[in-house]
Design a protein around this motif. Structure first.
Motif, PDB file in Angstrom:
ATOM      1  N   PHE A   1      -4.388   1.395  -1.993  1.00  0.00           N
ATOM      2  CA  PHE A   1      -4.287   0.119  -1.288  1.00  0.00           C
ATOM      3  C   PHE A   1      -3.707  -0.963  -2.194  1.00  0.00           C
ATOM      4  O   PHE A   1      -4.051  -1.053  -3.375  1.00  0.00           O
ATOM      5  CB  PHE A   1      -5.665  -0.323  -0.797  1.00  0.00           C
ATOM      6  N   GLY A   2      -2.853  -1.789  -1.611  1.00  0.00           N
ATOM      7  CA  GLY A   2      -2.319  -2.917  -2.354  1.00  0.00           C
ATOM      8  C   GLY A   2      -3.364  -4.013  -2.484  1.00  0.00           C
ATOM      9  O   GLY A   2      -4.096  -4.289  -1.539  1.00  0.00           O
ATOM     10  N   GLN A   3      -3.422  -4.628  -3.658  1.00  0.00           N
ATOM     11  CA  GLN A   3      -4.361  -5.729  -3.847  1.00  0.00           C
ATOM     12  C   GLN A   3      -3.660  -7.060  -3.574  1.00  0.00           C
ATOM     13  O   GLN A   3      -2.447  -7.113  -3.385  1.00  0.00           O
ATOM     14  CB  GLN A   3      -4.902  -5.671  -5.272  1.00  0.00           C
TER      15      GLN A   3
ATOM     16  N   GLY B   1      -1.138  12.874  -0.672  1.00  0.00           N
ATOM     17  CA  GLY B   1      -1.724  12.367   0.579  1.00  0.00           C
ATOM     18  C   GLY B   1      -2.809  11.334   0.391  1.00  0.00           C
ATOM     19  O   GLY B   1      -3.416  10.880   1.351  1.00  0.00           O
ATOM     20  N   GLY B   2      -3.077  10.918  -0.856  1.00  0.00           N
ATOM     21  CA  GLY B   2      -4.030   9.829  -1.075  1.00  0.00           C
ATOM     22  C   GLY B   2      -3.376   8.492  -0.787  1.00  0.00           C
ATOM     23  O   GLY B   2      -2.146   8.377  -0.763  1.00  0.00           O
ATOM     24  N   VAL B   3      -4.178   7.484  -0.548  1.00  0.00           N
ATOM     25  CA  VAL B   3      -3.636   6.159  -0.251  1.00  0.00           C
ATOM     26  C   VAL B   3      -4.090   5.180  -1.332  1.00  0.00           C
ATOM     27  O   VAL B   3      -5.277   5.100  -1.646  1.00  0.00           O
ATOM     28  CB  VAL B   3      -4.116   5.672   1.130  1.00  0.00           C
TER      29      VAL B   3
ATOM     30  N   THR C   1       0.860  -1.185   0.000  1.00  0.00           N
ATOM     31  CA  THR C   1       0.000   0.000   0.000  1.00  0.00           C
ATOM     32  C   THR C   1       0.896   1.234   0.000  1.00  0.00           C
ATOM     33  O   THR C   1       1.871   1.298   0.749  1.00  0.00           O
ATOM     34  CB  THR C   1      -0.890  -0.016   1.250  1.00  0.00           C
ATOM     35  N   THR C   2       0.577   2.175  -0.852  1.00  0.00           N
ATOM     36  CA  THR C   2       1.470   3.329  -0.978  1.00  0.00           C
ATOM     37  C   THR C   2       0.705   4.629  -0.802  1.00  0.00           C
ATOM     38  O   THR C   2      -0.507   4.703  -1.034  1.00  0.00           O
ATOM     39  CB  THR C   2       2.146   3.346  -2.351  1.00  0.00           C
ATOM     40  N   VAL C   3       1.439   5.644  -0.395  1.00  0.00           N
ATOM     41  CA  VAL C   3       0.868   6.975  -0.232  1.00  0.00           C
ATOM     42  C   VAL C   3       1.343   7.831  -1.403  1.00  0.00           C
ATOM     43  O   VAL C   3       2.538   7.881  -1.703  1.00  0.00           O
ATOM     44  CB  VAL C   3       1.309   7.605   1.092  1.00  0.00           C
TER      45      VAL C   3
END
Lengths: 488, 488, 488
Positions: free
Chosen positions: C350-352, C346-348, C340-342
């Motif tokens: 998510f890693g699948q 500032g949005g995130v 998961t990266t920012v």
């Protein structure tokens, strides 16, 4: 193909010693050993009835107004002929025509005299006064009318016998005829139940019109609990915030988040409803000092609704479990998770569950799957395979374990906010606190009945002992068998 | 230990009034009231058969080629002796040897003459022509051969009786012998079904070789729907992207993400398959103007596959629900979640579900657990405990509620992308849109049948009314009983 | 209301041809065709017994010490009178009083002479020596005592008959009386089982005191596996880290994270326990060269525990599935997720799931729901509706599919760490590796039995072939029926 060689060693007198199993072989000469049965009518129901009777080994003759046209609709082995010819061949006649067509049958009144007419009809509405069977009996005073098989559908008749017998309710003013039709029902693979005189046909005809009567009370109680808890939850979560003028009223969280909270409370409330009446019954017996006085009506009804309450609890708990699995994340259950943090290089370290999160989930999962075991043991064929001790162990002991697990699940869920001032902002206590009141009282009362001084008196009462009564009555077998109605 | 005192008050004539229950006591002198049964063969099956017969109260004698060696294998209460001695004591003989050993039994042909031989054998392959029982009958023309019990396994024989009777199919050219063996099957706790002459033994011997015949059509339809939807989903998700030259083709998302989409569509498609044939049947009856014409063969088969389709739907929906719970997160369902944001101090505020997310999940969960209720009501012993109105309420009305909930679940799931141009990039519409077509048509057709003018005519037809036909036939009972085959 | 017209066409001699179904009508004159039954005692059990007998069509007379007081407790249709009057009217007398009150009945000893006394009593503890029924027989030497119905509770007596018959165990020294009571039990809707002489009443009285005896072995094996795997998991996850002096021992992850790992291992271990004994049985038969030698005792017991093991496996797998759904997130299963990266703003993102995550979940879900199908097919009324081939297909073939799916599920779960050095830090291998040993051995052994040379010999042995034995015995029917005890 009947064989001549099939007379097993001769004379009847000698053979009757061998008893009734072989009686039809030994007594019979070479033709059919079972009586011919007639069916009047050629609709779907007649068809399925004929099929079942043929499969059960009976010679069947169907009386139809148009035998030539309808012959092809009936199974091989059933003879289709005119009404008069059919009636003349049989002593037992199934009347599978509509009530409004009963008078048409009077053309064969003489042929029907002295015969047993089986009224299999149903009504679409509950009829006041005279039942169909009583009407038939009035039209054919020289015949004997038996009410039966109306609870069996054409679909049941044509489907297989495996999976246990279906009950068939039988009534007639003639005791012999009732016995005969009960025996016939048994031969067809049903479980006959004697309902007495033909007056009872009114009750029997009402049975197929009932819709889950044993569920009404349980459904009302469960629905009431759900509505109350939903409104309470919505008041605290939505209405109070709106009145208070807060911004961003969370309407979007009603379907899962707030519903789920209400469902959780409903589940444990229904579970308390299951075990409350048993404990109350103990106190009533203690108060009465005897088990020979009837419980108040409401308690009797409540005791009988426990199985249905338990199954509704399982249904509600299932939805609660599913919704919880969907929303279980730091987004909703933040206080049960460590903080998720962003590292200097933009990576994200997800917070894991805290001890409270993991513990309340484990208790919830255990409670739920033990409750599934209780549910499975309520399937009739599974119940049948258990003895009484096993059944009360599962439904009683395991059930209390479920209640304790579920209560602990809720206590740990809210452990950190039990005394939080935030709880009282809306001048109410939290929903989960409200729902804990009932289980707490129940567990307290149960603990009282388990105190040695109380439990020994309850046990004595259940074995037939009575307080200060002159003529003590004998009691049933010296086990727990007599007590099971209230022992769960 | 037989007691002399056990002759209940004397003479037989007086006592027969008391009817058949006590007949064996009253008629019998002091010895066994049940006929002795012989079993030829000493394999596992003979052993289990002997055990069951002893438990059912019959004197049993086993004929073995090596009685001394095999005696210890049999239960107490069964006498093990030579074949000849066994056969001489009984009128009913179970032949529990392999077909290839039938000729060996001819040594005792005379002792077997005039007796009933019960052929319990099975084949490992479907045999063309002569059945085992017919072969036995040819070898022993002086005996009466009855085919029975082949559908009952040794395991069933030795396991308990609770949980309902298993069906046993009986055929013989001799009617008396058939009745005797049917009665015997009943005494052993089975549900006998009369299959008529010995020719039917061919059919009976094929029964244990069948593998879930009632499931074939439902499995084919369900599997077809799944394959089509999986391919469609993979075309849009993988193949088209590859053709289009996009980078990062998401192969890794086939097992859960794409499978789950295909499973969701399959579930609602199978659910539509359950309720389509009932609606079609109404239209066929409307077109024919009568219920006395048979449905086309494919519709009949489809109507009979509805239960199996419903259970397969539940199976598919279960896997869909489980996979959805696993992947339900902003990672996959981003458009149903608020944005997750990082605060200035490196904390993470998780986005919660939007109204669409919460609503479609609630509808999905409700649809699923109501479907579980439908599944539970299909367990034979549960079905038996319901009356017809309750059964049609659960399977009919509740079933339609499930269909409406599931359809709404899908509509809300995709509400924001219904008209999104993104949908058409691959020259196709979204998978969830494809799968909504069938339920939409079904609901539309159902609404048509509920219009007063249509429904009143359907009801009249189902009560026996016919369009422009001279000789109207009488109809079955005046309830809904006759209609249930098509009323769901 | 008895009708005179109810004598169906006359004389008895002619009519007996019609066989036993109508016998009671034809033989009877105008009064009741069933014998009157007496019940001594007026507790709950008597009440329920009277109700059931009335419903089954028997005239019932209850003998009470205080008939006036107790009359209102009994159902309409049962006559309540004094003990003496009751006993005088009936040949069959139910003794529904406590053992300690048996001597009180001796006042009516003469009236009870020559009658059948049915002892329905239970004990609360297992009694050494003389059973209640034997005690009764000693007190009433002129009567015939039959032990029966003690396994049936008052609750079962008053509840409906649908859902299959409950077994009733019957014993008596008088064969006739035993048959009579067995027939009576059948008339009441139960499945009687002949237990022989009155000595067996000791065994029969012990039955209701048993608590799930068939589950003991399976519970012990499952619990043992769970405890071992939990300790092993905790050693690696907690104890070793504590010994090693690591900071932040993850105590808080015991309830869900570590429990779940232990449960996963337990589930697949129990599943291996289900299929091991069948494979072992093949090897024992190969070694013995015959199927006519008994298996060693432990193997016999293990073979009989397979159904219970399978159901416990389903229970454990259910909790494992539920806990996995709760914790399935990058927080716990990081290596199965993309990072998961920012983003800069500032949005995130998510890693699948990675391919390994999606694949092992799909296999797990399929294994689980197929196992649910196996569980459903174990419900008695569902089992009854299947033939032997279907049952072995589901429990055998499908069961092995579940085992293969579950094994693959675990292998893919750990595929990336199979050889990771991290595994050996605690001088042990990973828990999932430990749990794979048993399934791996099992699958290997199964593959051996499927080799043509081995399987053909096993099949020959199961069809009765024996290695180097002079007098070959005949075998049962030429199908797979005889082999089912070991064929799963």
């Amino acid at each position: 193909m009947e064989k001549d060689s099939k007379t097993i060693s001769g004379d009847t007198e000698v053979k009757t010693k061998d008893g009734f199993l072989l009686s039809e072989v030994q007594e019979g000469s070479s033709k059919s050993s079972r009586p011919t049965l007639a069916i009047l009518g050629s609709g779907d129901y007649s068809r399925s009835l004929a099929e079942r009777l043929v499969r059960s080994g009976f010679p069947v003759v169907v009386g139809s107004r148009d035998p030539d046209r309808n012959r092809r609709l009936f199974p091989q082995g059933a003879e289709v002929t005119t009404r008069h010819a059919a009636v003349s061949q049989a002593d037992l006649v199934f009347v599978a025509v509509h009530r409004e067509n009963y008078p048409d049958l009077q053309a064969d009144r003489e042929a029907l005299a002295d015969k047993i007419l089986i009224d299999v009809s149903n009504s679409t509405k509950i009829r006041k006064g005279e039942s169909n069977a009583e009407y038939l009996a009035k039209l054919f005073p020289a015949s004997t009318v038996v009410k039966a098989f109306n609870v069996v559908s054409a679909w049941t008749l044509s489907s297989g016998l495996s999976g246990g017998s279906k009950e068939v309710f039988v009534s007639s003013d003639d005791h012999e005829a009732r016995q005969t039709v009960m025996q016939l029902a048994k031969e067809m693979g049903f479980a006959p139940v004697d309902y007495g005189s033909l007056l009872a046909s009114r009750e029997i005809e009402a049975i197929p019109l009932r819709l889950l009567p044993s569920w009404h009370l349980a459904l009302k109680m469960s629905f009431g609990a759900f509505v109350f808890l939903l409104l309470y939850t919505l008041y605290r979560g939505i209405v109070f915030k709106a009145i208070d003028g807060q911004p961003d009223i969370p309407f979007q969280h009603i379907p899962v988040h707030y519903c789920n909270r209400a469902l959780a409370g409903t589940a444990i409330t229904i579970l308390s409803f299951v075990y409350f009446p048993g404990v109350l019954a103990s106190f009533v017996q203690l108060y009465n000092g005897t088990k020979y006085r009837r419980f108040p009506g409401w308690l009797d009804k409540w005791l009988l609704a426990r199985k249905q309450l338990g199954l509704l609890c399982l249904f509600v708990a299932s939805i609660h479990a599913c919704l919880s699995l969907l929303e279980f994340s730091p987004a909703y259950y933040g206080r049960h998770f460590d903080k998720t943090t962003v590292t200097a290089d933009g990576g994200v370290v997800f917070g894991q569950m805290r001890w409270s999160g993991e513990t309340f989930l484990l208790f919830g999962a255990l409670a739920f799957f033990l409750m599934v075991v209780l549910g499975v043991s309520s399937i009739p064929s599974v119940t049948n395979a258990m003895n009484w001790r096993e059944f009360t162990f599962v439904q009683g002991k395991l059930g209390w374990v479920v209640l304790l697990l579920a209560t602990t699940h809720m206590v740990i869920y809210g452990v950190d906010i039990f005394v939080s001032p935030f709880l009282f902002v809306s001048y109410t206590i939290a929903g989960f606190q409200i729902t804990l009141i009932l289980p707490a009282i129940l567990i307290l009362l149960k603990v009282v009945t388990l105190l040695p001084c109380v439990s020994s008196r309850v046990n004595r009462i259940r074995r037939g002992w009575e307080r200060k009564v002159p003529g003590r009555e004998e009691t049933p077998n010296d086990g727990c068998q007599g007590d099971e109605m209230t022992s769960l």
